[in-house]
Design a protein around this motif. Structure first.
Motif, PDB file in Angstrom:
ATOM      1  N   MET A   1       0.851  -1.174   0.000  1.00  0.00           N
ATOM      2  CA  MET A   1       0.000   0.000   0.000  1.00  0.00           C
ATOM      3  C   MET A   1       0.895   1.235   0.000  1.00  0.00           C
ATOM      4  SD  MET A   1      -3.024   1.175   2.627  1.00  0.00           S
ATOM      5  CE  MET A   1      -2.149   0.639   4.068  1.00  0.00           C
TER       6      MET A   1
ATOM      7  N   PHE B   1       2.634  -2.444  -4.575  1.00  0.00           N
ATOM      8  CA  PHE B   1       1.257  -2.107  -4.883  1.00  0.00           C
ATOM      9  C   PHE B   1       0.266  -3.052  -4.212  1.00  0.00           C
ATOM     10  CE2 PHE B   1       3.453  -0.202  -8.549  1.00  0.00           C
ATOM     11  CZ  PHE B   1       2.961   1.083  -8.418  1.00  0.00           C
ATOM     12  N   SER B   2       0.723  -3.864  -3.266  1.00  0.00           N
ATOM     13  CA  SER B   2      -0.208  -4.797  -2.624  1.00  0.00           C
ATOM     14  C   SER B   2      -0.835  -4.193  -1.399  1.00  0.00           C
ATOM     15  CB  SER B   2       0.525  -6.066  -2.241  1.00  0.00           C
ATOM     16  OG  SER B   2       1.634  -5.772  -1.432  1.00  0.00           O
TER      17      SER B   2
ATOM     18  N   SER C   1      -6.337   1.136  -9.035  1.00  0.00           N
ATOM     19  CA  SER C   1      -7.490   1.691  -8.339  1.00  0.00           C
ATOM     20  C   SER C   1      -6.954   2.560  -7.210  1.00  0.00           C
ATOM     21  CB  SER C   1      -8.417   0.598  -7.808  1.00  0.00           C
ATOM     22  OG  SER C   1      -7.749  -0.201  -6.876  1.00  0.00           O
TER      23      SER C   1
ATOM     24  N   TYR D   1      -3.512   1.423  -5.419  1.00  0.00           N
ATOM     25  CA  TYR D   1      -3.479  -0.038  -5.547  1.00  0.00           C
ATOM     26  C   TYR D   1      -3.205  -0.377  -7.000  1.00  0.00           C
ATOM     27  CZ  TYR D   1      -6.184   0.200  -1.208  1.00  0.00           C
ATOM     28  OH  TYR D   1      -6.627   0.473   0.064  1.00  0.00           O
ATOM     29  N   TYR D   2      -2.421  -1.431  -7.207  1.00  0.00           N
ATOM     30  CA  TYR D   2      -2.205  -1.942  -8.560  1.00  0.00           C
ATOM     31  C   TYR D   2      -2.398  -3.445  -8.519  1.00  0.00           C
ATOM     32  CZ  TYR D   2      -0.001  -3.382 -12.867  1.00  0.00           C
ATOM     33  OH  TYR D   2       0.251  -3.955 -14.074  1.00  0.00           O
ATOM     34  N   GLU D   3      -3.326  -3.924  -9.314  1.00  0.00           N
ATOM     35  CA  GLU D   3      -3.617  -5.346  -9.392  1.00  0.00           C
ATOM     36  C   GLU D   3      -2.831  -5.934 -10.564  1.00  0.00           C
ATOM     37  OE1 GLU D   3      -4.473  -8.956  -8.843  1.00  0.00           O
ATOM     38  OE2 GLU D   3      -5.308  -7.515  -7.403  1.00  0.00           O
TER      39      GLU D   3
ATOM     40  N   THR E   1      -8.458   7.237 -11.199  1.00  0.00           N
ATOM     41  CA  THR E   1      -8.428   5.860 -11.701  1.00  0.00           C
ATOM     42  C   THR E   1      -8.517   5.833 -13.220  1.00  0.00           C
ATOM     43  OG1 THR E   1      -9.406   5.009  -9.664  1.00  0.00           O
ATOM     44  CG2 THR E   1      -9.581   3.615 -11.608  1.00  0.00           C
TER      45      THR E   1
END
Length: 93
Positions: free
Chosen positions: A1, A92-93, A48, A39-41, A71
Protein backbone atom coordinates in the motif's frame (compact mmCIF):
# COMPACT_ATOMS: atom_id res chain seq x y z
CA UNK A 1 0.00 0.00 0.00
CA UNK A 2 1.29 3.41 -0.98
CA UNK A 3 -0.11 6.60 0.54
CA UNK A 4 0.50 9.58 -1.70
CA UNK A 5 -0.79 13.10 -2.12
CA UNK A 6 -2.63 14.46 -5.13
CA UNK A 7 -3.99 17.63 -6.66
CA UNK A 8 -6.48 17.71 -9.51
CA UNK A 9 -5.82 20.75 -11.67
CA UNK A 10 -8.35 22.86 -13.58
CA UNK A 11 -8.11 20.52 -16.60
CA UNK A 12 -9.11 17.51 -14.43
CA UNK A 13 -5.58 16.11 -14.66
CA UNK A 14 -4.33 14.55 -11.42
CA UNK A 15 -0.85 15.34 -10.15
CA UNK A 16 0.31 12.58 -7.80
CA UNK A 17 3.35 12.96 -5.57
CA UNK A 18 5.07 11.94 -2.35
CA UNK A 19 3.39 12.55 0.99
CA UNK A 20 6.67 14.15 2.12
CA UNK A 21 5.96 17.24 0.03
CA UNK A 22 3.29 19.84 0.72
CA UNK A 23 0.55 20.33 -1.82
CA UNK A 24 1.55 23.98 -2.23
CA UNK A 25 5.12 22.99 -3.17
CA UNK A 26 3.73 21.15 -6.20
CA UNK A 27 0.96 23.40 -7.46
CA UNK A 28 -0.49 26.72 -6.34
CA UNK A 29 -4.10 26.09 -7.41
CA UNK A 30 -6.42 23.22 -8.17
CA UNK A 31 -10.02 22.04 -7.92
CA UNK A 32 -9.46 19.23 -5.40
CA UNK A 33 -6.61 17.86 -3.29
CA UNK A 34 -5.93 15.32 -0.61
CA UNK A 35 -4.36 11.94 -0.03
CA UNK A 36 -4.75 8.69 -1.89
CA UNK A 37 -3.99 5.06 -1.44
CA UNK A 38 -2.78 3.59 -4.70
CA UNK A 39 -3.48 -0.04 -5.55
CA UNK A 40 -2.20 -1.94 -8.56
CA UNK A 41 -3.62 -5.35 -9.39
CA UNK A 42 -0.92 -7.27 -11.24
CA UNK A 43 -3.21 -10.03 -12.53
CA UNK A 44 -5.77 -7.69 -14.06
CA UNK A 45 -3.25 -4.91 -14.85
CA UNK A 46 -5.48 -2.21 -13.35
CA UNK A 47 -4.96 0.68 -10.97
CA UNK A 48 -7.49 1.69 -8.34
CA UNK A 49 -7.35 4.41 -5.71
CA UNK A 50 -9.00 5.47 -2.48
CA UNK A 51 -9.04 9.25 -1.95
CA UNK A 52 -9.46 10.99 1.38
CA UNK A 53 -8.54 14.06 3.40
CA UNK A 54 -7.64 17.54 2.35
CA UNK A 55 -4.84 19.99 1.63
CA UNK A 56 -4.49 22.57 4.36
CA UNK A 57 -1.87 24.51 2.36
CA UNK A 58 -4.23 24.91 -0.63
CA UNK A 59 -7.47 24.92 1.39
CA UNK A 60 -8.92 22.18 -0.86
CA UNK A 61 -10.61 18.90 0.04
CA UNK A 62 -11.00 15.59 -1.73
CA UNK A 63 -14.31 15.19 -3.56
CA UNK A 64 -16.55 12.28 -4.48
CA UNK A 65 -15.36 12.45 -8.10
CA UNK A 66 -11.62 12.28 -7.38
CA UNK A 67 -11.35 8.48 -7.29
CA UNK A 68 -13.01 8.13 -10.71
CA UNK A 69 -10.92 10.93 -12.23
CA UNK A 70 -7.62 9.51 -10.96
CA UNK A 71 -8.43 5.86 -11.70
CA UNK A 72 -9.58 6.65 -15.23
CA UNK A 73 -6.50 8.79 -15.86
CA UNK A 74 -4.03 6.19 -14.60
CA UNK A 75 -5.65 3.30 -16.43
CA UNK A 76 -6.04 5.18 -19.72
CA UNK A 77 -2.61 6.84 -19.74
CA UNK A 78 -0.31 4.22 -18.24
CA UNK A 79 -1.73 0.71 -18.52
CA UNK A 80 -0.32 -1.22 -21.50
CA UNK A 81 2.52 1.31 -21.82
CA UNK A 82 4.51 0.15 -18.80
CA UNK A 83 4.62 -3.21 -17.06
CA UNK A 84 4.35 -2.01 -13.47
CA UNK A 85 4.83 -5.48 -12.06
CA UNK A 86 8.48 -5.27 -13.15
CA UNK A 87 9.26 -1.96 -11.46
CA UNK A 88 11.55 -2.42 -8.49
CA UNK A 89 10.94 -0.90 -5.12
CA UNK A 90 7.21 -0.28 -5.52
CA UNK A 91 4.76 -2.25 -3.41
CA UNK A 92 1.26 -2.11 -4.88
CA UNK A 93 -0.21 -4.80 -2.62
Amino acid sequence: MNILKYIINEENIPIIFSEKLSHQEILQTGIAAGYLILYYEVESNVFSVKCFGQSTTLNLSSTDQDEAIITTYLNSKFINRVDFSELLGLDFS
